[in-house]
Motif scaffolding. Structure first.
Motif, PDB file in Angstrom:
ATOM      1  N   ILE A   1       0.909  -1.062  -0.221  1.00  0.00           N
ATOM      2  CA  ILE A   1      -0.189  -0.316   0.065  1.00  0.00           C
ATOM      3  C   ILE A   1       0.688   0.691  -0.049  1.00  0.00           C
ATOM      4  N   HIS A   2       1.354   1.882  -0.844  1.00  0.00           N
ATOM      5  CA  HIS A   2       1.220   3.599  -0.820  1.00  0.00           C
ATOM      6  C   HIS A   2       0.296   4.670  -0.880  1.00  0.00           C
ATOM      7  N   ILE A   3       0.977   4.898   0.249  1.00  0.00           N
ATOM      8  CA  ILE A   3      -0.010   6.600   0.338  1.00  0.00           C
ATOM      9  C   ILE A   3       1.023   7.645  -0.311  1.00  0.00           C
ATOM     10  N   LYS A   4       0.334   8.433  -1.083  1.00  0.00           N
ATOM     11  CA  LYS A   4       1.613   9.693  -1.876  1.00  0.00           C
ATOM     12  C   LYS A   4       0.887  11.053  -1.588  1.00  0.00           C
ATOM     13  N   LYS A   5       1.509  11.986  -0.930  1.00  0.00           N
ATOM     14  CA  LYS A   5       1.318  12.950  -0.666  1.00  0.00           C
ATOM     15  C   LYS A   5       0.068  13.894  -1.017  1.00  0.00           C
ATOM     16  N   ARG A   6       0.583  14.635   0.681  1.00  0.00           N
ATOM     17  CA  ARG A   6      -0.744  15.290   1.664  1.00  0.00           C
ATOM     18  C   ARG A   6      -2.565  14.201   1.229  1.00  0.00           C
ATOM     19  N   GLN A   7      -2.723  13.444   1.327  1.00  0.00           N
ATOM     20  CA  GLN A   7      -3.838  12.468   1.872  1.00  0.00           C
ATOM     21  C   GLN A   7      -4.050  11.853   2.547  1.00  0.00           C
ATOM     22  N   SER A   8      -5.561  12.181   3.271  1.00  0.00           N
ATOM     23  CA  SER A   8      -5.748  12.200   5.129  1.00  0.00           C
ATOM     24  C   SER A   8      -6.825  10.357   4.530  1.00  0.00           C
ATOM     25  N   ILE A   9      -6.438   9.251   4.873  1.00  0.00           N
ATOM     26  CA  ILE A   9      -6.340   7.842   5.078  1.00  0.00           C
ATOM     27  C   ILE A   9      -6.946   7.582   5.920  1.00  0.00           C
ATOM     28  N   THR A  10      -7.963   6.321   5.508  1.00  0.00           N
ATOM     29  CA  THR A  10      -8.278   5.594   6.971  1.00  0.00           C
ATOM     30  C   THR A  10      -8.745   4.385   5.842  1.00  0.00           C
ATOM     31  N   ILE A  11      -7.540   3.427   6.856  1.00  0.00           N
ATOM     32  CA  ILE A  11      -7.945   1.820   6.542  1.00  0.00           C
ATOM     33  C   ILE A  11      -8.272   0.991   7.497  1.00  0.00           C
ATOM     34  N   PHE A  12      -8.825   0.271   7.309  1.00  0.00           N
ATOM     35  CA  PHE A  12     -10.025  -0.912   8.156  1.00  0.00           C
ATOM     36  C   PHE A  12      -9.273  -2.332   6.974  1.00  0.00           C
ATOM     37  N   GLU A  13      -9.028  -3.716   8.564  1.00  0.00           N
ATOM     38  CA  GLU A  13      -8.397  -4.269   8.438  1.00  0.00           C
ATOM     39  C   GLU A  13      -9.343  -5.695   8.653  1.00  0.00           C
ATOM     40  N   HIS A  14     -10.166  -6.229   8.522  1.00  0.00           N
ATOM     41  CA  HIS A  14     -11.093  -7.487   9.352  1.00  0.00           C
ATOM     42  C   HIS A  14     -10.804  -8.820   8.846  1.00  0.00           C
ATOM     43  N   TYR A  15     -10.515  -9.728   9.861  1.00  0.00           N
ATOM     44  CA  TYR A  15     -10.146 -10.517   9.425  1.00  0.00           C
ATOM     45  C   TYR A  15     -11.615 -11.683  10.202  1.00  0.00           C
ATOM     46  N   ILE A  16     -12.553 -12.136   9.068  1.00  0.00           N
ATOM     47  CA  ILE A  16     -13.242 -13.316   9.534  1.00  0.00           C
ATOM     48  C   ILE A  16     -12.872 -15.169   9.430  1.00  0.00           C
ATOM     49  N   ASN A  17     -13.648 -15.763  10.047  1.00  0.00           N
ATOM     50  CA  ASN A  17     -13.669 -16.997   9.486  1.00  0.00           C
ATOM     51  C   ASN A  17     -15.137 -17.773   9.791  1.00  0.00           C
ATOM     52  N   ILE A  18     -15.761 -18.871   8.895  1.00  0.00           N
ATOM     53  CA  ILE A  18     -16.217 -19.105   8.607  1.00  0.00           C
ATOM     54  C   ILE A  18     -16.078 -20.640   8.379  1.00  0.00           C
ATOM     55  N   ASN A  19     -16.624 -21.142   9.703  1.00  0.00           N
ATOM     56  CA  ASN A  19     -16.906 -22.619   9.242  1.00  0.00           C
ATOM     57  C   ASN A  19     -15.680 -23.732   8.504  1.00  0.00           C
TER      58      ASN A  19
END
Length: 433
Positions: free
Chosen positions: A177-195
């Motif tokens: 993930i490359h975030i460039k120049k004067r940005q306001s960023i929110t990142i969510f990571e969510h780990y889910i297990n199904i059966n």
């Protein structure tokens, strides 16, 4: 005994890699595979990392691609106005992900042909696994100077299949993930297990350019059948501000290795990690932070609540290099042990090479104060609710500063379900930012 277990794991991985390389071979993946074999043949290395003995006893399989629809996930994902990327059983599902959008450029490579040398991170078995066995390399670039209010990026890792007590599905990921120049960023990571019982292994590189504001949330939930391994590396340049929040709830094993490197001046990192363990679980939380430039600030806070024969191991190193004058760095570790069989091990280290710095670390571990319990009981509050109020007080600083209301609500529900059927956390009101 260690040698027999080691050979068993190496034999399994070799069979998986020989099948994998027929479709996904590259010089880079082959190089990492050879280094992985070398580590697995190093008995000294295996003995120093006791949790490998647990995974070495398991039988692993690579999961098949499973069909999944957005409507199937409505009740388990966050309600966000964001860009959703669904990683399912080791691959990014392009059919239901928001690949085409105006905020993020997403590139998917079948082969890892990057030639750049990274001497910052000290590779381990899991980074080599990701580099050699990932089915694709995902690049996410943010470089849109003319667009304000960029939507949050929501990365959802899903394991789905038939549950089995005989083997574990293994999914490996490699993301940039490359975030460039004067940005306001929110990142969510969510780990889910199904059966299913799973072994999920993710290796992520984040490059944070000048004047970036990044808020990064991570939520991991599971049970005693699930193994989670994660390596993160952050390269931070000038005048950037990173806020990182991790919520790590019981899996059989959680291994998280964070590497931060300040390569610019006047940047700031605030990192909070909350681990909850019960049911004979083991957690390894490692952090390496390297200050290379001037006037940077870092504050790392690690908390854990441990019960039921579970063990948490913290290891942190804060390194201040000669050019990093006027650095302000802090590391703090706190743990609540809810019974005599729970365990917390902490090893903080400071490695300082100049005198113009302010650095410190602190460690606390203990049990719930009986006097505080008695005080609440005398106010007519029953024992279980009194205990939950004190647990809430221990973690409240992690929750009240969360910027997204739906995420905050989800976290409160997870915590309530984790500690008790009584929804104690929703009785408290939080001040909005």
């Amino acid at each position: 005994m260690a040698g027999l277990i080691n050979n068993n794991l190496l034999k399994q991985l070799n069979n998986i890699y020989q099948l994998h390389k027929k479709k996904y071979f590259s010089e880079q993946s082959e190089n990492h595979w050879l280094k992985l074999k070398k580590l697995l043949n190093n008995q000294q290395y295996i003995k120093k990392n006791t949790y490998y003995n647990i995974i070495n006893n398991q039988l692993f399989k690579i999961p098949l691609t499973k069909p999944l629809f957005k409507k199937d996930l409505t009740n388990i994902i966050f309600k966000l106005d964001g860009i959703f990327l669904y990683f399912i059983n080791g691959k990014l599902n392009q059919n239901i992900s928001d690949i085409n959008n105006i905020w993020y450029k997403i590139t998917i490579n079948k082969f890892n042909n990057l030639k750049n040398k990274n001497n910052f991170i000290k590779h381990n078995i899991f980074t080599h696994l990701s580099e050699s066995l990932s089915k694709e390399i995902v690049f996410i670039d943010i470089n849109l100077n003319n667009i304000n209010n960029i939507k949050p990026l929501y990365l959802i890792y899903i394991n789905i299949g038939n549950n089995s007590n005989n083997f574990f599905y293994m999914s490996n990921y490699r993301n940039y993930i490359h975030i460039k120049k004067r940005q306001s960023i929110t990142i969510f990571e969510h780990y889910i297990n199904i059966n299913q019982s799973y072994f999920s292994n993710i290796y992520t590189t984040l490059i944070v350019d000048n004047n970036v504001s990044l808020t990064h949330y991570k939520l991991i939930t599971g049970d005693e059948k699930n193994y989670y391994f994660n390596n993160n590396e952050y390269f931070i340049k000038n005048n950037s501000y990173i806020k990182k929040y991790d919520f790590l709830m019981s899996n059989k094993i959680i291994y998280q290795n964070n590497n931060f490197q300040f390569n610019g001046n006047n940047s700031k990192l605030e990192y909070k990690s909350l681990s909850l363990l019960k049911g004979n679980n083991i957690s390894y939380i490692k952090s390496y932070l390297e200050h290379n430039k001037k006037y940077c600030y870092s504050n790392q806070l690690f908390k854990a609540i441990v019960s039921d024969n579970s063990i948490i191991n913290f290891k942190g190193l804060l390194k201040i290099n000669p050019l990093a004058i006027q650095t302000d760095g802090k590391m703090n570790y706190s743990g609540l042990l809810l019974n005599k069989s729970s365990e917390m091990n902490v090893k903080p280290e400071l490695d300082i090479y100049n005198n113009d710095v302010k650095c410190k670390h602190g460690v606390f571990s203990g049990k719930i104060d009986n006097n505080q319990l008695f005080f609440l009981r005398t106010r007519g509050i029953d024992f279980k609710k009194s205990q939950n109020i004190l647990l809430f007080a221990f973690v409240v600083d992690f929750i009240q500063n969360l910027c997204d209301d739906d995420f905050k609500k989800k976290i409160c529900n997870y915590l309530s379900n984790y500690f008790s059927k009584e929804n104690i956390f929703n009785e408290f009101k939080f001040n909005k930012n």
